[in-house]
Design an enzyme around this catalytic site. Structure first.
Site, PDB file in Angstrom:
ATOM      1  N   GLY A  86      45.927 -46.061 -75.633  1.00 44.03           N
ATOM      2  CA  GLY A  86      45.532 -46.992 -76.786  1.00 44.03           C
ATOM      3  C   GLY A  86      46.206 -48.139 -76.625  1.00 44.03           C
ATOM      4  O   GLY A  86      46.754 -48.463 -75.704  1.00 44.03           O
ATOM      5  N   GLY A  87      45.762 -49.179 -77.558  1.00 42.80           N
ATOM      6  CA  GLY A  87      46.247 -50.461 -77.431  1.00 42.80           C
ATOM      7  C   GLY A  87      45.429 -51.454 -76.671  1.00 42.80           C
ATOM      8  O   GLY A  87      44.258 -51.011 -76.358  1.00 42.80           O
TER       9      GLY A  87
ATOM     10  N   ILE B  71      45.476 -55.071 -74.116  1.00 38.58           N
ATOM     11  CA  ILE B  71      45.895 -55.602 -72.787  1.00 38.58           C
ATOM     12  C   ILE B  71      47.601 -55.947 -72.692  1.00 38.58           C
ATOM     13  O   ILE B  71      47.988 -56.477 -73.641  1.00 38.58           O
ATOM     14  CB  ILE B  71      45.044 -56.707 -72.158  1.00 38.58           C
ATOM     15  CG1 ILE B  71      45.401 -56.930 -70.551  1.00 38.58           C
ATOM     16  CG2 ILE B  71      45.391 -58.081 -73.160  1.00 38.58           C
ATOM     17  CD1 ILE B  71      44.394 -58.028 -69.936  1.00 38.58           C
TER      18      ILE B  71
ATOM     19  N   HIS C 171      52.497 -55.264 -66.578  1.00 37.40           N
ATOM     20  CA  HIS C 171      53.958 -54.701 -66.204  1.00 37.40           C
ATOM     21  C   HIS C 171      54.003 -55.380 -64.814  1.00 37.40           C
ATOM     22  O   HIS C 171      53.483 -55.888 -64.128  1.00 37.40           O
ATOM     23  CB  HIS C 171      53.495 -53.208 -65.775  1.00 37.40           C
ATOM     24  CG  HIS C 171      53.103 -52.365 -67.027  1.00 37.40           C
ATOM     25  ND1 HIS C 171      53.931 -52.657 -68.274  1.00 37.40           N
ATOM     26  CD2 HIS C 171      51.941 -51.618 -67.358  1.00 37.40           C
ATOM     27  CE1 HIS C 171      53.093 -51.753 -69.256  1.00 37.40           C
ATOM     28  NE2 HIS C 171      52.135 -51.336 -68.433  1.00 37.40           N
TER      29      HIS C 171
ATOM     30  N   ALA D 102      56.596 -53.110 -75.541  1.00 33.09           N
ATOM     31  CA  ALA D 102      55.532 -52.783 -75.795  1.00 33.09           C
ATOM     32  C   ALA D 102      55.095 -51.143 -75.930  1.00 33.09           C
ATOM     33  O   ALA D 102      55.826 -50.540 -74.939  1.00 33.09           O
ATOM     34  CB  ALA D 102      54.264 -53.474 -75.016  1.00 33.09           C
ATOM     35  N   ILE D 103      54.274 -50.607 -76.514  1.00 35.26           N
ATOM     36  CA  ILE D 103      54.010 -49.303 -76.784  1.00 35.26           C
ATOM     37  C   ILE D 103      52.498 -49.028 -76.603  1.00 35.26           C
ATOM     38  O   ILE D 103      51.938 -49.451 -77.524  1.00 35.26           O
ATOM     39  CB  ILE D 103      54.910 -48.364 -77.589  1.00 35.26           C
ATOM     40  CG1 ILE D 103      56.294 -48.756 -77.508  1.00 35.26           C
ATOM     41  CG2 ILE D 103      54.558 -47.084 -77.895  1.00 35.26           C
ATOM     42  CD1 ILE D 103      57.271 -48.071 -78.839  1.00 35.26           C
ATOM     43  N   GLY D 104      52.123 -48.203 -75.763  1.00 39.88           N
ATOM     44  CA  GLY D 104      50.651 -47.608 -75.790  1.00 39.88           C
ATOM     45  C   GLY D 104      50.543 -46.180 -75.144  1.00 39.88           C
ATOM     46  O   GLY D 104      51.140 -46.001 -74.107  1.00 39.88           O
TER      47      GLY D 104
ATOM     48  N   GLY E 157      53.167 -44.688 -72.528  1.00 41.03           N
ATOM     49  CA  GLY E 157      54.435 -44.845 -73.218  1.00 41.03           C
ATOM     50  C   GLY E 157      54.767 -46.290 -73.534  1.00 41.03           C
ATOM     51  O   GLY E 157      54.191 -46.991 -74.172  1.00 41.03           O
TER      52      GLY E 157
ATOM     53  N   CYS F 202      48.647 -57.926 -75.863  1.00 39.35           N
ATOM     54  CA  CYS F 202      48.298 -57.111 -76.915  1.00 39.35           C
ATOM     55  C   CYS F 202      47.492 -57.585 -77.907  1.00 39.35           C
ATOM     56  O   CYS F 202      47.409 -56.913 -79.180  1.00 39.35           O
ATOM     57  CB  CYS F 202      49.834 -56.565 -77.771  1.00 39.35           C
ATOM     58  SG  CYS F 202      50.947 -55.745 -76.487  1.00 39.35           S
TER      59      CYS F 202
END
EC number: 2.3.1.181
Length: 266
Positions: free
Chosen positions: A74-75, A77, A80, A184-186, A197, A215
């Site tokens: 989910g989420g 762009i 990393h 950030a969490i996705g 994660g 995001c």
């Protein structure tokens, strides 16, 4: 919940390519679904890479055509890379899965991690992840003659900070004293087992975020532990602390299935 297994896949010179980590996630996910392995958290650092969740819009991608890996989480762009601690908890949850509760648990572990280093962080209503809260609008400084009372980002849905100077860059949100995301969490849940994660910014070069709309959020920015604390903080410093808080929060969680409200019969 059963005891968590932590797997440190690679950091620094041993950073893990995104595709390799994604393949490993899927392998562990299948094994966890079959009860061949316990709940597992993969911890690692990636070489620089942009990844786009299912809701990413074309206008949020790099303007120069920089490659982006489209993923099944989910989420939207994000980026990393070096200086960022990435964690992929692969857990079996009771069905129907309460996705929001899982996200809140990850947020809580990361909030506790930041607090141990002396940084107070929070949640922002309607926005996932962990945030450093900014000043009220009336107390924020003006940049380049900009009056924040007339901030174009608040009135123009198509406003693109990448085309309007460094004063709007996500990496400069701390100077503007705006809300800024430090983690950030996705996630994705398939067959009752979680994937993907979180990404905690420890000491990355946050200018990588200036090439995208992180995001999909145009009126906030990004932060890191090192920048916010004004001192050197490394992945090596943060790793055992994050593991401890993830273990404490996730192992002690009272897991419950999502409550489904039944509509009364007419």
């Amino acid at each position: 919940m059963s005891e968590l297994r932590f797997v440190r896949m690679g950091f620094g010179a041993e950073r893990v390519e995104y595709q390799e980590a994604w393949d490993e996630q899927r392998r562990v996910h299948a094994a966890r679904f079959a009860d061949e392995v316990p709940d597992t958290v993969l911890l690692l650092e990636h070489p620089p890479v942009y990844t786009a969740g299912r809701r990413t819009e074309d206008s949020e991608r790099p303007l120069d055509g920089t490659p982006v890996v489209d993923v099944d989480r989910g989420g939207k762009i994000t980026w990393h890379g070096p200086g960022q601690l990435v964690g992929y908890p692969i857990q079996k949850l009771p069905r129907p899965v309460d996705v929001v509760a899982h996200v809140r648990r990850l947020e809580e572990a990361l909030i506790r991690t930041c607090a141990e280093f002396g940084l107070q962080t929070s949640r922002v209503e309607g926005r996932s992840g962990v945030w450093v809260l900014g000043d009220p609008v009336e107390r924020r400084p003006a940049f380049g003659g900009l009056s924040l009372d007339f901030d174009p980002r608040l009135a123009d849905d198509e406003f693109d900070p990448r085309m309007n100077g460094p004063e709007y860059a996500p990496s400069n949100a701390g100077q503007r004293r705006e809300d800024r995301k430090i983690a950030a969490i996705g996630i994705r849940v398939a067959k009752g087992v979680t994937m993907h994660g979180f990404a905690l910014n420890v000491n990355p070069d946050n200018k990588w975020f200036d090439r995208i709309i992180p995001c999909g959020i145009r009126d906030a920015g990004v932060a890191s532990l090192a920048n916010e604390l004004g001192r050197d903080v490394t992945i090596e410093d943060v790793l055992p602390v994050a593991e401890r808080h993830l273990r404490d929060v996730l192992e002690n969680a009272d897991l419950k299935p999502r409550v489904i409200e039944k509509t009364p019969a007419a």
